[in-house]
Design a protein around this motif. Sequence first.
Motif, PDB file in Angstrom:
ATOM      1  N   LEU A  54      46.682  38.892  32.542  1.00  0.00           N
ATOM      2  CA  LEU A  54      47.919  38.133  32.709  1.00  0.00           C
ATOM      3  C   LEU A  54      47.715  36.671  32.312  1.00  0.00           C
ATOM      4  O   LEU A  54      48.447  36.124  31.483  1.00  0.00           O
ATOM      5  CB  LEU A  54      48.387  38.217  34.166  1.00  0.00           C
ATOM      6  N   GLY A  55      46.709  36.047  32.920  1.00  0.00           N
ATOM      7  CA  GLY A  55      46.447  34.643  32.616  1.00  0.00           C
ATOM      8  C   GLY A  55      46.019  34.426  31.183  1.00  0.00           C
ATOM      9  O   GLY A  55      46.447  33.469  30.529  1.00  0.00           O
ATOM     10  N   THR A 250      41.991  25.469  34.733  1.00  0.00           N
ATOM     11  CA  THR A 250      42.771  26.692  34.871  1.00  0.00           C
ATOM     12  C   THR A 250      42.132  27.646  35.866  1.00  0.00           C
ATOM     13  O   THR A 250      42.828  28.300  36.654  1.00  0.00           O
ATOM     14  CB  THR A 250      42.922  27.383  33.503  1.00  0.00           C
ATOM     15  N   CYS A 251      40.811  27.720  35.849  1.00  0.00           N
ATOM     16  CA  CYS A 251      40.123  28.598  36.795  1.00  0.00           C
ATOM     17  C   CYS A 251      40.404  28.176  38.234  1.00  0.00           C
ATOM     18  O   CYS A 251      40.751  29.003  39.080  1.00  0.00           O
ATOM     19  CB  CYS A 251      38.622  28.592  36.520  1.00  0.00           C
ATOM     20  N   LEU A 252      40.265  26.885  38.517  1.00  0.00           N
ATOM     21  CA  LEU A 252      40.495  26.418  39.880  1.00  0.00           C
ATOM     22  C   LEU A 252      41.963  26.564  40.279  1.00  0.00           C
ATOM     23  O   LEU A 252      42.274  26.908  41.426  1.00  0.00           O
ATOM     24  CB  LEU A 252      40.049  24.963  40.016  1.00  0.00           C
ATOM     25  N   SER A 253      42.868  26.316  39.349  1.00  0.00           N
ATOM     26  CA  SER A 253      44.294  26.433  39.665  1.00  0.00           C
ATOM     27  C   SER A 253      44.704  27.878  39.918  1.00  0.00           C
ATOM     28  O   SER A 253      45.460  28.165  40.852  1.00  0.00           O
ATOM     29  CB  SER A 253      45.134  25.847  38.521  1.00  0.00           C
ATOM     30  N   ASP A 254      44.201  28.797  39.089  1.00  0.00           N
ATOM     31  CA  ASP A 254      44.663  30.183  39.150  1.00  0.00           C
ATOM     32  C   ASP A 254      43.900  31.042  40.152  1.00  0.00           C
ATOM     33  O   ASP A 254      44.459  31.989  40.712  1.00  0.00           O
ATOM     34  CB  ASP A 254      44.563  30.828  37.763  1.00  0.00           C
ATOM     35  N   TRP A 255      42.621  30.736  40.371  1.00  0.00           N
ATOM     36  CA  TRP A 255      41.792  31.620  41.181  1.00  0.00           C
ATOM     37  C   TRP A 255      41.475  31.079  42.574  1.00  0.00           C
ATOM     38  O   TRP A 255      40.869  31.784  43.386  1.00  0.00           O
ATOM     39  CB  TRP A 255      40.480  31.926  40.459  1.00  0.00           C
ATOM     40  N   SER A 256      41.858  29.844  42.885  1.00  0.00           N
ATOM     41  CA  SER A 256      41.499  29.282  44.193  1.00  0.00           C
ATOM     42  C   SER A 256      42.129  30.045  45.344  1.00  0.00           C
ATOM     43  O   SER A 256      41.544  30.145  46.432  1.00  0.00           O
ATOM     44  CB  SER A 256      41.908  27.802  44.268  1.00  0.00           C
ATOM     45  N   ALA A 257      43.341  30.583  45.126  1.00  0.00           N
ATOM     46  CA  ALA A 257      43.993  31.357  46.188  1.00  0.00           C
ATOM     47  C   ALA A 257      43.231  32.643  46.494  1.00  0.00           C
ATOM     48  O   ALA A 257      43.419  33.247  47.561  1.00  0.00           O
ATOM     49  CB  ALA A 257      45.433  31.684  45.787  1.00  0.00           C
ATOM     50  N   VAL A 258      42.370  33.075  45.573  1.00  0.00           N
ATOM     51  CA  VAL A 258      41.506  34.238  45.807  1.00  0.00           C
ATOM     52  C   VAL A 258      40.104  33.782  46.204  1.00  0.00           C
ATOM     53  O   VAL A 258      39.501  34.300  47.152  1.00  0.00           O
ATOM     54  CB  VAL A 258      41.431  35.125  44.544  1.00  0.00           C
ATOM     55  N   PHE A 259      39.585  32.784  45.498  1.00  0.00           N
ATOM     56  CA  PHE A 259      38.207  32.320  45.694  1.00  0.00           C
ATOM     57  C   PHE A 259      37.977  31.716  47.081  1.00  0.00           C
ATOM     58  O   PHE A 259      37.015  32.070  47.778  1.00  0.00           O
ATOM     59  CB  PHE A 259      37.877  31.298  44.598  1.00  0.00           C
ATOM     60  N   LEU A 260      38.849  30.813  47.507  1.00  0.00           N
ATOM     61  CA  LEU A 260      38.609  30.112  48.769  1.00  0.00           C
ATOM     62  C   LEU A 260      38.692  31.029  49.991  1.00  0.00           C
ATOM     63  O   LEU A 260      37.844  30.929  50.888  1.00  0.00           O
ATOM     64  CB  LEU A 260      39.575  28.932  48.901  1.00  0.00           C
ATOM     65  N   PRO A 261      39.673  31.935  50.094  1.00  0.00           N
ATOM     66  CA  PRO A 261      39.642  32.867  51.234  1.00  0.00           C
ATOM     67  C   PRO A 261      38.432  33.799  51.213  1.00  0.00           C
ATOM     68  O   PRO A 261      37.837  34.076  52.262  1.00  0.00           O
ATOM     69  CB  PRO A 261      40.954  33.648  51.084  1.00  0.00           C
ATOM     70  N   GLY A 373      40.530  27.850  26.008  1.00  0.00           N
ATOM     71  CA  GLY A 373      39.692  27.647  27.185  1.00  0.00           C
ATOM     72  C   GLY A 373      40.376  28.123  28.447  1.00  0.00           C
ATOM     73  O   GLY A 373      39.753  28.753  29.319  1.00  0.00           O
ATOM     74  N   GLY A 374      41.674  27.830  28.555  1.00  0.00           N
ATOM     75  CA  GLY A 374      42.425  28.327  29.702  1.00  0.00           C
ATOM     76  C   GLY A 374      42.475  29.841  29.735  1.00  0.00           C
ATOM     77  O   GLY A 374      42.428  30.458  30.805  1.00  0.00           O
ATOM     78  N   ALA A 375      42.561  30.451  28.548  1.00  0.00           N
ATOM     79  CA  ALA A 375      42.590  31.914  28.479  1.00  0.00           C
ATOM     80  C   ALA A 375      41.275  32.517  28.965  1.00  0.00           C
ATOM     81  O   ALA A 375      41.261  33.586  29.584  1.00  0.00           O
ATOM     82  CB  ALA A 375      42.880  32.357  27.043  1.00  0.00           C
ATOM     83  N   PHE A 376      40.157  31.841  28.702  1.00  0.00           N
ATOM     84  CA  PHE A 376      38.863  32.335  29.162  1.00  0.00           C
ATOM     85  C   PHE A 376      38.739  32.287  30.683  1.00  0.00           C
ATOM     86  O   PHE A 376      37.857  32.927  31.254  1.00  0.00           O
ATOM     87  CB  PHE A 376      37.732  31.527  28.517  1.00  0.00           C
ATOM     88  N   ALA A 377      39.611  31.517  31.330  1.00  0.00           N
ATOM     89  CA  ALA A 377      39.611  31.493  32.790  1.00  0.00           C
ATOM     90  C   ALA A 377      40.294  32.722  33.375  1.00  0.00           C
ATOM     91  O   ALA A 377      40.270  32.915  34.594  1.00  0.00           O
ATOM     92  CB  ALA A 377      40.315  30.231  33.294  1.00  0.00           C
ATOM     93  N   GLY A 378      40.883  33.549  32.528  1.00  0.00           N
ATOM     94  CA  GLY A 378      41.539  34.760  33.001  1.00  0.00           C
ATOM     95  C   GLY A 378      40.614  35.957  32.989  1.00  0.00           C
ATOM     96  O   GLY A 378      39.769  36.140  33.874  1.00  0.00           O
ATOM     97  N   LEU A 379      40.736  36.790  31.961  1.00  0.00           N
ATOM     98  CA  LEU A 379      39.962  38.032  31.882  1.00  0.00           C
ATOM     99  C   LEU A 379      38.451  37.804  31.867  1.00  0.00           C
ATOM    100  O   LEU A 379      37.722  38.436  32.646  1.00  0.00           O
ATOM    101  CB  LEU A 379      40.403  38.825  30.651  1.00  0.00           C
ATOM    102  N   PRO A 380      37.890  36.923  31.023  1.00  0.00           N
ATOM    103  CA  PRO A 380      36.427  36.763  30.997  1.00  0.00           C
ATOM    104  C   PRO A 380      35.838  36.313  32.333  1.00  0.00           C
ATOM    105  O   PRO A 380      34.842  36.873  32.798  1.00  0.00           O
ATOM    106  CB  PRO A 380      36.205  35.715  29.899  1.00  0.00           C
ATOM    107  N   LEU A 381      36.446  35.300  32.964  1.00  0.00           N
ATOM    108  CA  LEU A 381      35.903  34.845  34.242  1.00  0.00           C
ATOM    109  C   LEU A 381      36.161  35.856  35.353  1.00  0.00           C
ATOM    110  O   LEU A 381      35.367  35.971  36.293  1.00  0.00           O
ATOM    111  CB  LEU A 381      36.495  33.485  34.619  1.00  0.00           C
ATOM    112  N   GLY A 382      37.268  36.594  35.245  1.00  0.00           N
ATOM    113  CA  GLY A 382      37.500  37.661  36.219  1.00  0.00           C
ATOM    114  C   GLY A 382      36.422  38.729  36.139  1.00  0.00           C
ATOM    115  O   GLY A 382      35.928  39.223  37.162  1.00  0.00           O
ATOM    116  N   ALA A 383      36.032  39.085  34.912  1.00  0.00           N
ATOM    117  CA  ALA A 383      34.958  40.064  34.731  1.00  0.00           C
ATOM    118  C   ALA A 383      33.618  39.495  35.185  1.00  0.00           C
ATOM    119  O   ALA A 383      32.798  40.203  35.793  1.00  0.00           O
ATOM    120  CB  ALA A 383      34.892  40.484  33.265  1.00  0.00           C
ATOM    121  N   LEU A 384      33.380  38.199  34.909  1.00  0.00           N
ATOM    122  CA  LEU A 384      32.137  37.564  35.341  1.00  0.00           C
ATOM    123  C   LEU A 384      32.030  37.554  36.861  1.00  0.00           C
ATOM    124  O   LEU A 384      30.952  37.797  37.420  1.00  0.00           O
ATOM    125  CB  LEU A 384      32.076  36.133  34.803  1.00  0.00           C
TER     126      LEU A 384
END
Length: 441
Positions: A54-55, A250-261, A373-384
């Motif tokens: 999505l991201g 983008t990673c911090l904006s999009d994934w913090s709601a998952v990462f921090l909890p 770079g923002g796109a890499f914060a989606g699928l690639p970082l999710g897989a990582l």
Amino acid sequence: MEDGAMRRAKSRVNEFVLIYMGYMTFLAARKSYGFWLPSVLTTLQVSRGEAGVLGSSFEFVYGGCALLNGVLIDMASPKLLLVGGLLLSSCVCIGISMSSSLPVMVALWAFHGLVQSVGWPSVTNVFLAWFPDPATRGAWYSLLSTCQNAGAATVPLVLSFAMNYYGWKAALYVPAVSCVMMAMVLLLCLHGSPAAAQTYHGGARGLSREPSSNAVRRPPSVSLLINTVLFNKSLWLMGVNYFCISMVRTCLSDWSAVFLPESKGLSLPAAASALFFMETGGFVGSLAAGWISDRLFAGRRGPVVCICSSMIAPGLLGLRLVKAPLLIQACYFYIGFCAFPVHVLLGLFSREVVPPSVGSSAGGFVKCIAQAGGAFAGLPLGALQQRAGWDGVLCVLAGMGILSGCCALPLWGVVAGENKIMARNGSVADFANMQPRQHAD
């Protein structure tokens, strides 16, 4: 009777407030992604890697359109682009809230990238029409850029509050309603340029507020684009720098709601508070960036970009270690303070190292790389994250911060021109009179 100068000054402030609030609303629809994403993971029972598409789809489409839609933005009314973009953003949010299919959501969110790509250029065109003199508009532009921080700081607080009472779909309904309301306000109140305001106030009732401009900007030759944009080492260095910074943001904006909890044990409101501090830090850093580059470095953007980029890595490594909510918020504030000045300055810096006729193309080229770079914060970082955990993600982001600083170091001595830029009815042709003092190949 109010004289012409007073009326123009009042209209200029009104236009500034309208585009400031308009882009904040644009951003609300975009930044809602990080809040409905966790529920999509649960409801559709998909992996983080699959949901990351999505991201990534949004960022790739946004970046591609940022490079290609310059002609449309030059020819069309910025007012109508803003109104139409807000209405389409509302439709996308409603469509996603009604969908239970990941492919449909991906298609809608990718289309949203196209819609959002016209937002900031249109806002900038209105701004340039009302603030044609660079000698006096620097502080105003820095203030305008903070609408992104103000919007991104407000969105987490409002959406987390609404979701507590109305469920996860409130993260889509609230931006949708806000976009429709703001579109109506802009349609009724925004002029778009001094010429349009003069026509409205001085002409008969019912006249269009949009100016009629017969001036057409001649497109640059292909050879000029290739030689001054594609083969420009400075632009490539800026692009790689922006790629890294955009990936971090983008990673911090999009994934913090998952990462921090998950990693820090914070509640959703506490995670939203951390994002608020990141945007607050960005607000302060954005205001300081232009002033520092002008006063301390004689108009050179490179030193500020290099220093801020290099300072990001310690904040990310610190975020990996801390557990206390107050320290987490401090890390987010620090990262925002360092990352956002780079975002603000590179948009201008990229136009200052090329001939004036390809300024918009240069800005779009660098922005396109940034969106990758923002796109890499989606699928690639999710897989990582699935393989290396959140610690692995933060280490990779810290490495991106170090790389961004290294790329900015060769730009330290690049100095821009100081020619006055004349506005032409809110068109990006405002840059037609800009001459670079030093061209860095």
